[in-house]
Design a protein around this motif. Structure first.
Motif, PDB file in Angstrom:
ATOM      1  N   GLU A  15      -7.997   1.892 -11.887  1.00 50.36           N
ATOM      2  CA  GLU A  15      -6.603   1.951 -11.453  1.00 50.36           C
ATOM      3  C   GLU A  15      -5.717   1.178 -12.423  1.00 50.36           C
ATOM      4  O   GLU A  15      -6.092   0.098 -12.894  1.00 50.36           O
ATOM      5  CB  GLU A  15      -6.442   1.367 -10.054  1.00 50.36           C
ATOM      6  N   ILE A  16      -4.549   1.742 -12.691  1.00 51.47           N
ATOM      7  CA  ILE A  16      -3.542   1.085 -13.516  1.00 51.47           C
ATOM      8  C   ILE A  16      -2.286   0.966 -12.662  1.00 51.47           C
ATOM      9  O   ILE A  16      -1.650   1.977 -12.338  1.00 51.47           O
ATOM     10  CB  ILE A  16      -3.263   1.870 -14.807  1.00 51.47           C
TER      11      ILE A  16
ATOM     12  N   HIS B 223       1.515  -0.084 -12.221  1.00 47.62           N
ATOM     13  CA  HIS B 223       2.676  -0.306 -13.081  1.00 47.62           C
ATOM     14  C   HIS B 223       3.958  -0.055 -12.290  1.00 47.62           C
ATOM     15  O   HIS B 223       3.999   0.809 -11.418  1.00 47.62           O
ATOM     16  CB  HIS B 223       2.610   0.589 -14.322  1.00 47.62           C
TER      17      HIS B 223
ATOM     18  N   PRO C 287       7.527   4.161 -15.098  1.00 49.62           N
ATOM     19  CA  PRO C 287       7.077   4.722 -16.369  1.00 49.62           C
ATOM     20  C   PRO C 287       7.716   3.998 -17.554  1.00 49.62           C
ATOM     21  O   PRO C 287       8.843   3.515 -17.473  1.00 49.62           O
ATOM     22  CB  PRO C 287       7.544   6.183 -16.300  1.00 49.62           C
TER      23      PRO C 287
ATOM     24  N   GLU D 203       2.064   1.889 -20.262  1.00 50.43           N
ATOM     25  CA  GLU D 203       0.849   2.450 -19.655  1.00 50.43           C
ATOM     26  C   GLU D 203       0.216   3.538 -20.523  1.00 50.43           C
ATOM     27  O   GLU D 203      -1.010   3.662 -20.579  1.00 50.43           O
ATOM     28  CB  GLU D 203       1.137   2.963 -18.234  1.00 50.43           C
TER      29      GLU D 203
ATOM     30  N   LEU E  31      -6.223  11.618 -16.071  1.00 49.19           N
ATOM     31  CA  LEU E  31      -5.165  10.673 -15.737  1.00 49.19           C
ATOM     32  C   LEU E  31      -4.370  11.260 -14.584  1.00 49.19           C
ATOM     33  O   LEU E  31      -3.812  12.351 -14.704  1.00 49.19           O
ATOM     34  CB  LEU E  31      -4.248  10.428 -16.941  1.00 49.19           C
TER      35      LEU E  31
ATOM     36  N   TRP F  66      -1.480  10.555 -11.494  1.00 50.76           N
ATOM     37  CA  TRP F  66      -0.407   9.722 -10.950  1.00 50.76           C
ATOM     38  C   TRP F  66      -0.257  10.034  -9.469  1.00 50.76           C
ATOM     39  O   TRP F  66      -0.084  11.195  -9.085  1.00 50.76           O
ATOM     40  CB  TRP F  66       0.901  10.003 -11.670  1.00 50.76           C
TER      41      TRP F  66
ATOM     42  N   LEU G  46      -8.653   7.716 -14.444  1.00 50.80           N
ATOM     43  CA  LEU G  46      -7.588   6.717 -14.455  1.00 50.80           C
ATOM     44  C   LEU G  46      -6.528   7.109 -13.440  1.00 50.80           C
ATOM     45  O   LEU G  46      -5.925   8.183 -13.536  1.00 50.80           O
ATOM     46  CB  LEU G  46      -6.961   6.612 -15.850  1.00 50.80           C
TER      47      LEU G  46
ATOM     48  N   PHE H 260      -2.958   6.100 -11.732  1.00 56.01           N
ATOM     49  CA  PHE H 260      -1.748   5.306 -11.919  1.00 56.01           C
ATOM     50  C   PHE H 260      -1.047   5.155 -10.581  1.00 56.01           C
ATOM     51  O   PHE H 260      -0.718   6.149  -9.926  1.00 56.01           O
ATOM     52  CB  PHE H 260      -0.821   5.977 -12.933  1.00 56.01           C
ATOM     53  N   ARG H 261      -0.791   3.880 -10.177  1.00 54.76           N
ATOM     54  CA  ARG H 261      -0.215   3.600  -8.869  1.00 54.76           C
ATOM     55  C   ARG H 261       0.860   2.514  -8.999  1.00 54.76           C
ATOM     56  O   ARG H 261       0.873   1.754  -9.974  1.00 54.76           O
ATOM     57  CB  ARG H 261      -1.297   3.132  -7.897  1.00 54.76           C
TER      58      ARG H 261
ATOM     59  N   ARG I 243      -9.459  -2.539 -12.117  1.00 57.15           N
ATOM     60  CA  ARG I 243      -8.080  -2.486 -11.658  1.00 57.15           C
ATOM     61  C   ARG I 243      -7.231  -3.358 -12.580  1.00 57.15           C
ATOM     62  O   ARG I 243      -7.465  -4.558 -12.701  1.00 57.15           O
ATOM     63  CB  ARG I 243      -7.990  -2.986 -10.220  1.00 57.15           C
TER      64      ARG I 243
ATOM     65  N   ARG J  47      -3.164  -4.398 -13.905  1.00 58.32           N
ATOM     66  CA  ARG J  47      -1.731  -4.373 -13.627  1.00 58.32           C
ATOM     67  C   ARG J  47      -1.003  -4.545 -14.955  1.00 58.32           C
ATOM     68  O   ARG J  47      -1.301  -5.462 -15.719  1.00 58.32           O
ATOM     69  CB  ARG J  47      -1.353  -5.506 -12.670  1.00 58.32           C
TER      70      ARG J  47
END
Length: 203
Positions: free
Chosen positions: A51-52, A54, A57, A61, A130, A132, A156, A158-159, A173, A175
């Motif tokens: 998990e990334i 952010h 946008p 990332e 990837l 989102w 991956l 994106f959250r 995970r 951030r």
């Protein structure tokens, strides 16, 4: 200890954490040397969900994942963007070394469709997917994790930062945010070791 007692066999499953020792995990290098040096296996875990988190946008990332995409697509593996918040800029991706014929962009109409698309791509063995998704149920996270395990690629997700308060089955995970003009990454969770802390992208 009774010398006649049976010796305890410690399982070798990489998901088992042994104190301060880093477990041997299969991974793909992130392409950022300082980050790879602190992650178990030396990069993005293979066959697992990462998990990334952010805030919005454009905080770095994509810079974080471009080396992975360039290496995988250059080697002939497919990579996919599922429901990206902005349409990917093909010239910028090509300039970063991404082999565009190996890159898929999927724009589903609903959350259910984006999760389904992510699962199917992972099942099919895509090198990297990837995805989102602002809100996702625990059951859906588990399905993505199982799909990644089956396909063996890099998943991956994106959250938003608020997701940090939620339980996650992700093996890794991160951030990512901008601080004082620099992109910084906090390693919040990594399977196989204690989270090593903060890393400045570009070091």
């Amino acid at each position: 200890m009774n010398p006649g007692a049976a010796t305890l066999a410690v399982p070798s499953d990489p998901r088992l954490w042994r104190g301060s020792a880093a477990a041997a995990l299969r991974a793909e290098a992130t392409g950022h040397a300082a980050l790879d040096a602190v992650l178990p296996g030396g990069g993005w875990p293979l066959g697992a969900l990462s998990e990334i988190l952010h805030p919005h946008p454009g905080v770095g990332e994509l810079t974080l994942v471009l080396p992975l995409l360039a290496r995988l697509t250059g080697a002939g593996h497919h990579a996919a963007f599922v429901a990206p918040p902005c349409r990917p800029h093909a010239p910028a991706l090509a300039a970063a070394g991404v082999h565009l014929p190996q890159l898929l962009v999927v724009e589903p109409a609903s959350d259910a469709e984006r999760l389904w698309a992510g699962e199917q791509l992972l099942h099919a063995g895509a090198g990297a997917v990837l995805l989102w998704c602002a809100s996702i149920a625990t059951t859906a996270l588990r399905r993505l994790q199982l799909a990644a395990e089956r396909g063996g690629g890099v998943a991956l997700l994106f959250r938003p930062p608020a997701a940090e308060r939620e339980h996650s089955v992700a093996a890794l995970r991160l951030r990512i945010a901008r601080h004082a003009g620099a992109t910084q990454i906090d390693v919040l969770k990594c399977r196989g070791a204690r989270p090593p802390g903060r890393y400045a992208l570009g070091q």
